[in-house]
Scaffold this motif. Structure first.
Motif, PDB file in Angstrom:
ATOM      1  N   GLU A 173       0.832  -1.202   0.000  1.00 33.39           N
ATOM      2  CA  GLU A 173       0.000   0.000   0.000  1.00 33.39           C
ATOM      3  C   GLU A 173       0.865   1.250   0.000  1.00 33.39           C
ATOM      4  O   GLU A 173       1.998   1.240   0.475  1.00 33.39           O
ATOM      5  CB  GLU A 173      -0.950  -0.012   1.192  1.00 33.39           C
ATOM      6  N   VAL A 174       0.304   2.333  -0.552  1.00 30.97           N
ATOM      7  CA  VAL A 174       0.998   3.619  -0.605  1.00 30.97           C
ATOM      8  C   VAL A 174       0.247   4.621   0.257  1.00 30.97           C
ATOM      9  O   VAL A 174      -0.947   4.473   0.501  1.00 30.97           O
ATOM     10  CB  VAL A 174       1.137   4.139  -2.055  1.00 30.97           C
ATOM     11  N   GLN A 175       0.975   5.626   0.705  1.00 29.60           N
ATOM     12  CA  GLN A 175       0.362   6.670   1.516  1.00 29.60           C
ATOM     13  C   GLN A 175      -0.390   7.646   0.623  1.00 29.60           C
ATOM     14  O   GLN A 175      -0.013   7.848  -0.538  1.00 29.60           O
ATOM     15  CB  GLN A 175       1.425   7.427   2.297  1.00 29.60           C
ATOM     16  N   PRO A 176      -1.425   8.289   1.167  1.00 28.89           N
ATOM     17  CA  PRO A 176      -2.085   9.353   0.410  1.00 28.89           C
ATOM     18  C   PRO A 176      -1.073  10.421   0.016  1.00 28.89           C
ATOM     19  O   PRO A 176      -0.166  10.738   0.798  1.00 28.89           O
ATOM     20  CB  PRO A 176      -3.130   9.904   1.384  1.00 28.89           C
ATOM     21  N   LEU A 177      -1.191  10.942  -1.161  1.00 30.40           N
ATOM     22  CA  LEU A 177      -0.223  11.913  -1.681  1.00 30.40           C
ATOM     23  C   LEU A 177      -0.124  13.134  -0.775  1.00 30.40           C
ATOM     24  O   LEU A 177       0.969  13.649  -0.554  1.00 30.40           O
ATOM     25  CB  LEU A 177      -0.612  12.325  -3.096  1.00 30.40           C
ATOM     26  N   GLU A 178      -1.246  13.589  -0.215  1.00 31.21           N
ATOM     27  CA  GLU A 178      -1.224  14.778   0.642  1.00 31.21           C
ATOM     28  C   GLU A 178      -0.323  14.576   1.855  1.00 31.21           C
ATOM     29  O   GLU A 178       0.372  15.498   2.256  1.00 31.21           O
ATOM     30  CB  GLU A 178      -2.637  15.116   1.159  1.00 31.21           C
ATOM     31  N   THR A 179      -0.316  13.373   2.419  1.00 31.07           N
ATOM     32  CA  THR A 179       0.518  13.140   3.602  1.00 31.07           C
ATOM     33  C   THR A 179       1.986  13.040   3.232  1.00 31.07           C
ATOM     34  O   THR A 179       2.850  13.386   4.034  1.00 31.07           O
ATOM     35  CB  THR A 179       0.096  11.852   4.356  1.00 31.07           C
ATOM     36  N   VAL A 180       2.271  12.618   2.019  1.00 32.75           N
ATOM     37  CA  VAL A 180       3.661  12.501   1.574  1.00 32.75           C
ATOM     38  C   VAL A 180       4.208  13.868   1.213  1.00 32.75           C
ATOM     39  O   VAL A 180       5.359  14.204   1.514  1.00 32.75           O
ATOM     40  CB  VAL A 180       3.771  11.545   0.370  1.00 32.75           C
ATOM     41  N   GLU A 181       3.375  14.704   0.581  1.00 30.24           N
ATOM     42  CA  GLU A 181       3.829  16.031   0.136  1.00 30.24           C
ATOM     43  C   GLU A 181       3.882  17.038   1.272  1.00 30.24           C
ATOM     44  O   GLU A 181       4.544  18.041   1.171  1.00 30.24           O
ATOM     45  CB  GLU A 181       2.903  16.551  -0.974  1.00 30.24           C
ATOM     46  N   ALA A 182       3.153  16.784   2.355  1.00 29.92           N
ATOM     47  CA  ALA A 182       3.055  17.764   3.450  1.00 29.92           C
ATOM     48  C   ALA A 182       4.387  17.966   4.162  1.00 29.92           C
ATOM     49  O   ALA A 182       5.270  17.208   4.152  1.00 29.92           O
ATOM     50  CB  ALA A 182       2.010  17.313   4.447  1.00 29.92           C
TER      51      ALA A 182
END
Length: 182
Positions: A173-182
């Motif tokens: 599974e991958v993390q939501p993009l918003e949590t990675v970019e934050a």
């Protein structure tokens, strides 16, 4: 709401069992997405024919589209699957995150492709003229445009199935993009 369990080999038609056997041989397993298609007598075979059809896009280029479209459509299953496939095609984790966001600062031509795929998906097929012009200026052809739109359609089909039936994710599974970019 009805629950969609992933059908097992013995629960699908003989034609789909043969496809399961071929997938098992080729991939070592039957991805849950493909098994879910097997609820239909015809959808799995039709989809695989469509998804594996000839295209002017190389495998690495297809992953650009797959990741951008799956992100717009918020399909966790396809994001996980295409992150794994993207890595197999040589993309780094940070490049995959960029592609999910619809850009590619590491390659001008792929950047134009990612932006177009994202834009087409967000605008339900109505690409912004400036993004389309950028696509052609980056060296893509009219054939590439048509093949990109077909691939957006292909990925949208699988995104919609996964999002509707809640296909269990059988890739890392991958993390939501918003949590990675934050």
């Amino acid at each position: 709401m009805s629950t969609f369990n992933v059908p097992k080999r013995e629960e699908v038609s003989a034609a789909n069992q043969a496809i399961f056997d071929n997938l098992e041989k080729a991939l070592g397993f039957v991805p849950n997405l493909y098994a879910t298609f097997a609820y239909s007598q015809n959808a799995l075979g039709n989809y695989l024919t469509f998804a594996n059809a000839k295209t002017s896009l190389k495998a690495k280029e297809k992953e650009v589209v797959n990741l951008a479209v799956s992100q717009v459509n918020n399909c966790d299953y396809c994001l996980a699957a295409h992150t794994a496939i993207g890595k197999m095609n040589g993309y780094t984790e940070s490049q995959i995150l960029e592609l999910r966001a619809g850009k590619a600062s590491f390659d001008t031509k792929l950047d134009a492709l990612a932006k177009l795929a994202k834009n087409i998906t967000e605008n339900q097929g109505k690409a912004d003229a400036s993004i389309l012009e950028n696509f052609f200026n980056a060296g893509w052809t009219k054939e590439n445009l048509i093949d990109t739109i077909v691939l957006v359609g292909d990925k949208t089909i699988s995104n919609y199935i996964n999002n509707t039936v809640g296909t269990p994710i059988d890739f890392p599974e991958v993390q939501p993009l918003e949590t990675v970019e934050a």
